[in-house]
Scaffold this motif. Structure first.
Motif, PDB file in Angstrom:
ATOM      1  N   SER A 104      10.304  -5.004  12.792  1.00  0.00           N
ATOM      2  CA  SER A 104      10.937  -3.150  13.425  1.00  0.00           C
ATOM      3  C   SER A 104      12.296  -2.714  12.243  1.00  0.00           C
ATOM      4  CB  SER A 104      11.534  -3.492  14.764  1.00  0.00           C
ATOM      5  OG  SER A 104      12.274  -2.117  15.100  1.00  0.00           O
ATOM      6  N   PHE A 105      11.583  -2.513  11.387  1.00  0.00           N
ATOM      7  CA  PHE A 105      12.845  -1.964  10.557  1.00  0.00           C
ATOM      8  C   PHE A 105      12.930  -1.117  10.391  1.00  0.00           C
ATOM      9  CE2 PHE A 105       7.991  -2.966   7.857  1.00  0.00           C
ATOM     10  CZ  PHE A 105       8.233  -3.533   7.084  1.00  0.00           C
ATOM     11  N   ASN A 106      14.082  -1.471   9.835  1.00  0.00           N
ATOM     12  CA  ASN A 106      15.772  -0.651  10.015  1.00  0.00           C
ATOM     13  C   ASN A 106      16.204   0.202   9.531  1.00  0.00           C
ATOM     14  OD1 ASN A 106      18.750   0.374  10.097  1.00  0.00           O
ATOM     15  ND2 ASN A 106      18.759  -2.314  10.824  1.00  0.00           N
ATOM     16  N   LYS A 107      15.517   1.987   9.905  1.00  0.00           N
ATOM     17  CA  LYS A 107      15.550   2.850   9.539  1.00  0.00           C
ATOM     18  C   LYS A 107      16.595   3.399   9.292  1.00  0.00           C
ATOM     19  CE  LYS A 107      17.062   5.378  13.942  1.00  0.00           C
ATOM     20  NZ  LYS A 107      16.756   6.567  14.575  1.00  0.00           N
ATOM     21  N   ASN A 108      17.959   2.638   8.459  1.00  0.00           N
ATOM     22  CA  ASN A 108      18.602   2.739   8.117  1.00  0.00           C
ATOM     23  C   ASN A 108      18.251   2.364   6.493  1.00  0.00           C
ATOM     24  OD1 ASN A 108      21.124   4.133   9.997  1.00  0.00           O
ATOM     25  ND2 ASN A 108      20.940   2.260  10.362  1.00  0.00           N
ATOM     26  N   PHE A 109      17.237   1.213   6.360  1.00  0.00           N
ATOM     27  CA  PHE A 109      17.526   1.032   5.217  1.00  0.00           C
ATOM     28  C   PHE A 109      15.976   1.024   4.947  1.00  0.00           C
ATOM     29  CE2 PHE A 109      20.677  -2.057   7.245  1.00  0.00           C
ATOM     30  CZ  PHE A 109      21.634  -1.393   6.200  1.00  0.00           C
ATOM     31  N   TYR A 110      15.031   1.808   5.463  1.00  0.00           N
ATOM     32  CA  TYR A 110      13.626   1.470   5.923  1.00  0.00           C
ATOM     33  C   TYR A 110      13.241   3.342   5.060  1.00  0.00           C
ATOM     34  CZ  TYR A 110      13.488  -3.315   4.986  1.00  0.00           C
ATOM     35  OH  TYR A 110      13.746  -4.755   4.282  1.00  0.00           O
ATOM     36  N   SER A 111      12.327   3.409   4.212  1.00  0.00           N
ATOM     37  CA  SER A 111      11.911   5.157   5.019  1.00  0.00           C
ATOM     38  C   SER A 111       9.904   4.793   5.724  1.00  0.00           C
ATOM     39  CB  SER A 111      11.361   6.052   3.954  1.00  0.00           C
ATOM     40  OG  SER A 111      10.435   5.200   2.179  1.00  0.00           O
ATOM     41  N   LYS A 112       9.613   5.645   5.931  1.00  0.00           N
ATOM     42  CA  LYS A 112       8.554   5.444   7.127  1.00  0.00           C
ATOM     43  C   LYS A 112       7.795   5.366   5.949  1.00  0.00           C
ATOM     44  CE  LYS A 112       8.869   8.038  10.613  1.00  0.00           C
ATOM     45  NZ  LYS A 112       8.713   9.047  12.092  1.00  0.00           N
ATOM     46  N   LYS A 113       7.498   6.365   4.880  1.00  0.00           N
ATOM     47  CA  LYS A 113       6.556   6.736   4.073  1.00  0.00           C
ATOM     48  C   LYS A 113       6.464   5.264   3.151  1.00  0.00           C
ATOM     49  CE  LYS A 113       6.830   9.355  -0.807  1.00  0.00           C
ATOM     50  NZ  LYS A 113       7.840   9.045  -1.243  1.00  0.00           N
ATOM     51  N   ALA A 114       7.609   4.022   2.911  1.00  0.00           N
ATOM     52  CA  ALA A 114       7.665   3.664   2.641  1.00  0.00           C
ATOM     53  C   ALA A 114       6.643   2.597   2.863  1.00  0.00           C
ATOM     54  CB  ALA A 114       8.414   2.882   2.252  1.00  0.00           C
ATOM     55  N   ILE A 115       6.949   2.405   4.657  1.00  0.00           N
ATOM     56  CA  ILE A 115       5.497   1.408   5.132  1.00  0.00           C
ATOM     57  C   ILE A 115       4.879   2.322   5.644  1.00  0.00           C
ATOM     58  CG2 ILE A 115       5.738   1.082   7.937  1.00  0.00           C
ATOM     59  CD1 ILE A 115       8.227   1.605   8.116  1.00  0.00           C
ATOM     60  N   GLU A 116       4.006   3.548   5.480  1.00  0.00           N
ATOM     61  CA  GLU A 116       3.033   3.531   5.183  1.00  0.00           C
ATOM     62  C   GLU A 116       2.262   3.712   3.833  1.00  0.00           C
ATOM     63  OE1 GLU A 116       3.725   7.681   8.804  1.00  0.00           O
ATOM     64  OE2 GLU A 116       3.708   7.960   6.318  1.00  0.00           O
ATOM     65  N   THR A 117       3.113   3.666   3.123  1.00  0.00           N
ATOM     66  CA  THR A 117       1.841   3.519   1.744  1.00  0.00           C
ATOM     67  C   THR A 117       2.095   1.764   1.629  1.00  0.00           C
ATOM     68  OG1 THR A 117       3.947   5.442   0.976  1.00  0.00           O
ATOM     69  CG2 THR A 117       2.474   3.599  -1.201  1.00  0.00           C
ATOM     70  N   ALA A 118       3.136   0.572   1.633  1.00  0.00           N
ATOM     71  CA  ALA A 118       2.582  -0.357   1.686  1.00  0.00           C
ATOM     72  C   ALA A 118       1.027  -0.391   2.934  1.00  0.00           C
ATOM     73  CB  ALA A 118       4.017  -1.477   2.625  1.00  0.00           C
ATOM     74  N   ILE A 119       1.405   0.049   3.689  1.00  0.00           N
ATOM     75  CA  ILE A 119      -0.096  -0.410   4.689  1.00  0.00           C
ATOM     76  C   ILE A 119      -1.299  -0.444   3.927  1.00  0.00           C
ATOM     77  CG2 ILE A 119      -1.133   0.224   6.467  1.00  0.00           C
ATOM     78  CD1 ILE A 119       1.509   0.511   8.479  1.00  0.00           C
ATOM     79  N   LYS A 120      -1.607   0.784   3.394  1.00  0.00           N
ATOM     80  CA  LYS A 120      -2.425   1.636   2.568  1.00  0.00           C
ATOM     81  C   LYS A 120      -2.580   0.429   1.398  1.00  0.00           C
ATOM     82  CE  LYS A 120      -2.290   6.428   2.841  1.00  0.00           C
ATOM     83  NZ  LYS A 120      -1.545   7.499   1.855  1.00  0.00           N
TER      84      LYS A 120
END
Lengths: 138, 60
Positions: B4-20
């Motif tokens: 569970s990425f802490n939303k205070n420090f991580y961006s959803k866009k970054a998670i999606e890009t990393a998955i790709k």
């Protein structure tokens, strides 16, 4: 300081007080350690920031943990100095960019700084100007 | 693996890009906002987390 560092095997959890270190400073230090370790940021940015670190192969987790705090101090100092010299750096850059186009120079503060840098004062007048000797003969 | 990425420090866009970008290592994943349940075919979980963090820091 040891209470801020908890080490277990090749992992460490650093507890950072955000009132002592700016969030941007923590980000900068984190970025620096991405090549030496695996990092997960957690916690509350207003109360306590947790930096969970796992050492990469061949790296000493204890050294990394202590170095991380050193870098926090390093970046805090850098940020403080950068903030205190921001204005003058902006003016120097502005002057450098405007050197070839004096028409761009409009800012009063910039004019004042230019005069200071050139050693001029408000009292100087045209009589102080150096006239080339060729002009005297004409 | 669940994270569970802490939303205070991580961006959803970054998670999606990393998955790709890690597509070839991912067997399956289920993402709900900042919660991620992901299965890799190699031990790249730590690298994945670092990658997400790097992208999130770059986005700032």
């Amino acid at each position: 300081m040891e209470k801020n560092i908890k080490i277990e095997n090749d992992k460490a959890v650093l507890s950072i007080n955000p009132k002592m270190y700016d969030l941007e400073v923590i980000y900068s230090a984190t970025y620096l350690f991405l090549d030496k370790s695996y990092i997960i940021l957690d916690g509350d940015p207003k109360k306590e920031i947790l930096v969970k670190i796992k050492a990469k192969k061949g790296k000493d987790i204890e050294e990394i943990a202590h170095d991380f705090f050193n870098e926090l101090i390093n970046y805090s100092d850098y940020k403080k100095r950068a903030d205190s010299t921001r204005k003058i750096r902006e003016l120097i850059l502005q002057r450098a960019l405007a050197t070839n186009d004096p028409n761009l120079v409009e800012d009063d503060e910039f004019d004042r700084l230019l005069k200071e840098l050139d050693g001029e004062s408000e009292e100087s007048d045209e009589n102080d100007m150096i006239v080339p000797w060729e002009d005297d003969e004409n | 693996m669940k994270i569970s990425f802490n939303k205070n420090f991580y961006s959803k866009k970054a998670i999606e890009t990393a998955i790709k970008d890690f597509n070839e290592f991912i067997i399956s994943f289920n993402q709900e906002d900042f919660n991620l349940n992901i299965e890799f075919n190699e031990e790249v979980f730590d690298e994945f987390c670092n990658y997400v963090l790097g992208l999130s820091l770059n986005d700032r």
